[in-house]
Each structure stands twice: as structure tokens, then as C-alpha cells.
Design a protein around this motif. Structure first.
Motif, short mmCIF file in Angstrom:
data_model
loop_
_atom_site.label_atom_id
_atom_site.label_comp_id
_atom_site.label_asym_id
_atom_site.label_seq_id
_atom_site.Cartn_x
_atom_site.Cartn_y
_atom_site.Cartn_z
N SER A 267 0.81 -1.22 0.00
CA SER A 267 0.00 0.00 0.00
C SER A 267 0.84 1.27 0.00
O SER A 267 0.36 2.33 -0.39
CB SER A 267 -0.94 0.00 1.20
N GLY A 268 2.10 1.18 0.43
CA GLY A 268 2.95 2.36 0.48
C GLY A 268 3.95 2.47 -0.65
O GLY A 268 4.81 3.37 -0.63
N LEU A 269 3.89 1.55 -1.63
CA LEU A 269 4.85 1.62 -2.74
C LEU A 269 4.67 2.90 -3.54
O LEU A 269 3.53 3.34 -3.76
CB LEU A 269 4.67 0.43 -3.68
N PRO A 270 5.75 3.50 -4.03
CA PRO A 270 5.60 4.62 -4.99
C PRO A 270 4.83 4.16 -6.22
O PRO A 270 4.80 2.97 -6.54
CB PRO A 270 7.05 4.97 -5.34
N VAL A 271 4.23 5.12 -6.92
CA VAL A 271 3.45 4.77 -8.11
C VAL A 271 4.37 4.26 -9.21
O VAL A 271 5.57 4.53 -9.23
CB VAL A 271 2.61 5.95 -8.62
N LEU A 382 -1.35 4.69 -2.53
CA LEU A 382 -0.65 5.00 -3.77
C LEU A 382 -0.97 4.03 -4.90
O LEU A 382 -1.25 4.45 -6.02
CB LEU A 382 0.86 5.07 -3.51
N PRO A 383 -0.96 2.70 -4.67
CA PRO A 383 -1.32 1.80 -5.76
C PRO A 383 -2.74 1.99 -6.27
O PRO A 383 -2.99 1.87 -7.48
CB PRO A 383 -1.13 0.41 -5.15
N ASP A 384 -3.68 2.32 -5.38
CA ASP A 384 -5.05 2.54 -5.83
C ASP A 384 -5.16 3.83 -6.64
O ASP A 384 -5.91 3.90 -7.63
CB ASP A 384 -6.01 2.58 -4.65
#
Length: 413
Positions: A267-271, A382-384
Motif C-alpha cells: 500500500s505504500g509503494l511509490p506509483v 498510492l497503488p489505488d
């Protein structure tokens, strides 16, 4: 030559390099525009549907979870070709991602025949241009006038499809050779090993330590995942394909009990910054290029449009919903027109700006005062947001007509 980030600091390098490049290149992030977007009908009416559209539905049967992991790894490795989107639409009627998916499907199906396993290290190392062109179903010849016989044309290798086929073949050949050199039978085995290393790296006070370790091991091992550049002496790290792969693993395996692989939480990965997300953020007013020389890229793409009127339309209720047109199962037709061409330097600046802008957008979302029925905005990830921007660009007729910048010759997006 750009050096890889320090061990244990890959995700931080992506975020920090993106912010630094954006600031030094005089690109602004408009927080008011972020709030307007997040509360707009364009966002709130489509987010629940589009934010889960990752393009990862795989109508295939696999012999084992490792075989499926290998497929996800290869399709992520080949997740580029955006610079050939218009040419692909003319040739096949599909965009870049749909053509790459079709190629990977064809490689998987072909591997059950007499050709051998095209998704193995050996198969990737040995595949040739002709086979790739056959699997992609594209014509790699162009016609020219005969030099001596008037009215006669001859075919020769060339054109954008040949250029793309060569990039795909080179990526597969180099990756297969690298895997064999390291003793891996396929890319999935390397990724599975990275996932196990990530599990060992988990720390209670550092929730992304496992994802950072997985990213590091994949990027260090495979050159086609080393998505980085130097802008005015400063490194910029995007790692779009590797980040996409890690999230794809979480989407596919993260909810299984027990999961066949230790999938990192993402959920916290950069785009996963390509050409679509930066372009959309510019059109939606979030990325402000008014003080940057790069503004010309988008002003030249649509010189006759009033940006204020266009933005109002883009934030409004989608036209398809206004007209209450029934949705179909057929994918919408995208525009096949060419977008503005950028250099590698320009592409990395725009992609870095998008990475940092999305970090800001999520931070703003988490602190917003919203109506009770929109409380979900405060949990935006970020992924969403990445998925909404990427899928949204293909979902509306007016969004599909927006030009996206393009860079030929890259294997990173």
C-alpha cells in the motif's frame, strides 16, 4: 553512469530523487487541484471500480504457483512499448499493454507445444526476432520504391514495429542470458528467492523493509529493471516495472491462505510511473508545468484548447454516465493519434514529478475533511491512485483523446 541506490534504501531513493528532480526542474504540485480532483464527480463516481482495475486478470491455467509467478515476472519485464502505442493501434487495434499481455499469453500457450518453454531462461535467451514478431502478429517490413525499376516496391526490415520487436527480443535475450549466468532456470525462481529474502528482512518498525529488499534484489539482478537516469548530475530512480511486479504479486497471492510466496504489503509503494500517469496529472491540474520548459510538451499537443474549460470538463461527471449509456464488456477504443515525443531526460523528469505528486496527493487525502459518504478518501493508497489514473485514462471518451507523451527506444515504460 548512474549508480544503483545504497542497499536497504531503494524505496527511499525513488521518493527522494523524484522530489529533488521535481523541485530543481521548477515543477509545482498544486494541492488545491488535488483536493478538487479527490472531491470531483470524475473521481468519486469511478474510484471504487477503477482503483481495482490492475490489468492483471489472467485467463490462463498454470502448472504451479511458481509457473504463475514466472508469468507475472515476464509480463512485468515486458511492460513497456508505450512509445509505440499509436503504431500498435494501427497494426493490431490494441494499445501497448494489451499487446504485451497478448504476447505473454502467446508465449505461455506456445510453451506447451514443440517450441520448448519460451518463458524459461533458455527460451528467453534463444528467442529470435522472427518468433517475437509472429507471436505479436505484427508486420516488421516496410515498403520502398525499387531503386532501378519504376513502379515496383520492395519490402525490407524496418519501421516502428521492427524497432519494437527488436527491443522485446533484446530484453528477453539479455534477461535469459543473465538468469542462466546466475544459475536460475527462469525469472520466477529469482523473484521467489527475492520474496523469501524480503520476508527475512521484515522489521516491526519499518513496514516496507520487505518490499525494499525484494525491489533491490530484482533490480540489482536484471538490467531491464534498472529504470534510472541522471538529470543534471542528479540520479532519478523510477523502477516502474519492478514496483509493478511487486504489487502484482501482492494482488495475486497476498490474499491466499496460506500464500505460496511471502508477498510484501504494497500500500505504500511509490506509483509505477509511465507516460500515462504524468500526462493525466498535468491535464487534471495536479502537476503544474507553468514554470518549467516542459510546459511546451503539452501546449503543443493541444494548442487550441482552453485549459480552464477542459479541466472543468475533466472533473465533471463522466459523459458516459450523464448520458446513461449502458456499459458493455468490450474494452473502449483508445485514440490512435501520436503523442508529443520526448527525450529520455524529459521523460524521466515528467515521470519523477508524477511520483512525487502522487505522494503529495495521498498525504493530502489522508488529512482532508470529507463528507461521511466519502470517508474512504482518507484511506487512499498510492497503488489505488495509480490504478485509477491508469485505468481512468482508458475509461472515458474525453480522457482517451488526451495526448500522452511518448518516448521511443526505451524498455522501461
Amino acid at each position: 553512469m548512474v549508480q544503483l541506490p545504497a542497499s536497504g534504501a531503494y524505496l527511499r531513493a525513488v521518493r527522494e530523487s523524484a522530489r529533488k528532480i521535481r523541485e530543481t526542474q521548477h515543477i509545482q504540485v498544486n494541492e488545491d487541484a488535488i483536493r478538487a480532483l479527490l472531491l470531483s464527480p470524475a473521481f468519486t463516481t469511478t474510484f471504487p471500480r477503477l482503483s481495482k482495475n490492475h490489468g492483471l486478470a489472467l485467463p490462463l491455467r498454470f502448472s504451479s504457483p511458481l509457473a504463475e509467478l514466472n508469468f507475472l515476472a515476464v509480463i512485468s519485464l515486458l511492460n513497456f512499448a508505450s512509445g509505440y502505442r499509436a503504431a500498435l493501434h494501427v497494426e493490431t487495434g490494441r494499445g501497448a499493454w494489451d499487446n504485451i499481455r497478448a504476447l505473454a499469453f502467446a508465449m505461455h500457450i506456445e510453451s506447451a507445444g514443440d517450441e520448448g518453454d519460451l518463458l524459461s531462461a533458455a527460451g528467453m535467451r534463444s528467442i529470435g526476432d522472427g518468433k517475437v514478431a509472429e507471436l505479436m502478429r505484427v508486420n516488421v517490413h516496410v515498403e520502398r520504391a525499387h531503386e532501378q525499376i519504376p513502379g515496383v516496391t520492395v519490402g525490407e526490415l524496418g519501421g516502428p514495429m521492427y524497432e519494437l520487436v527488436r527491443l522485446v527480443t533484446k530484453t528477453l535475450n539479455e534477461t535469459g542470458a543473465k538468469l542462466e549466468e546466475m544459475g536460475y532456470p527462469d525469472l520466477g525462481t529469482l523473484v521467489a528467492e527475492a520474496l523469501r529474502a524480503g520476508r527475512k528482512a521484515r522489521l516491526p518498525d519499518k513496514p516496507d523493509a520487505d518490499a525494499d529488499k525484494v525491489l533491490e534484489q530484482i533490480v540489482r539482478a536484471i538490467p531491464a529493471f534498472q529504470d534510472m537516469y541522471e538529470v543534471d548530475g542528479e540520479p532519478v530512480y523510477c523502477f516502474k516495472k519492478a514496483l509493478f511486479l511487486i504489487h502484482a504479486i501482492f494482488v495475486r497471492f497476498g490474499s491466499l491462505e496460506p500464500p505460496p510466496f511471502p508477498a510484501p504489503e504494497t500500500s505504500g509503494l511509490p506509483v509505477f510511473s509511465d507516460n500515462v500517469i504524468p500526462s493525466m496529472l498535468v491535464y487534471l491540474g495536479v502537476v503544474d508545468l507553468s514554470a518549467s520548459p516542459l510546459q511546451r510538451i503539452f501546449s503543443e499537443a493541444q494548442p487550441n484548447d482552453d485549459p480552464h474549460l477542459k479541466l472543468a470538463g475533466l472533473l465533471a461527471l463522466p459523459l458516459e454516465i450523464k448520458k446513461e449509456q449502458p456499459r458493455t464488456d468490450q474494452p473502449p477504443t483508445e485514440s490512435s493519434k501520436e503523442g508529443p515525443v520526448v527525450s529520455a531526460r524529459e521523460g524521466y523528469i515528467l515521470r519523477a514529478a508524477a511520483i512525487d505528486a502522487c505522494e503529495t496527493a495521498v498525504r493530502v487525502a489522508h488529512g482532508m475533511d470529507v463528507p461521511a459518504d466519502l470517508e474512504w478518501i482518507r484511506a487512499l493508497t498510492l497503488p489505488d491512485l495509480d490504478a485509477w489514473l491508469w485505468a481512468g485514462a482508458k475509461d472515458r471518451s474525453d480522457y482517451r483523446q488526451l495526448s500522452r507523451f511518448m518516448e521511443r527506444g526505451t524498455v522501461f515504460f
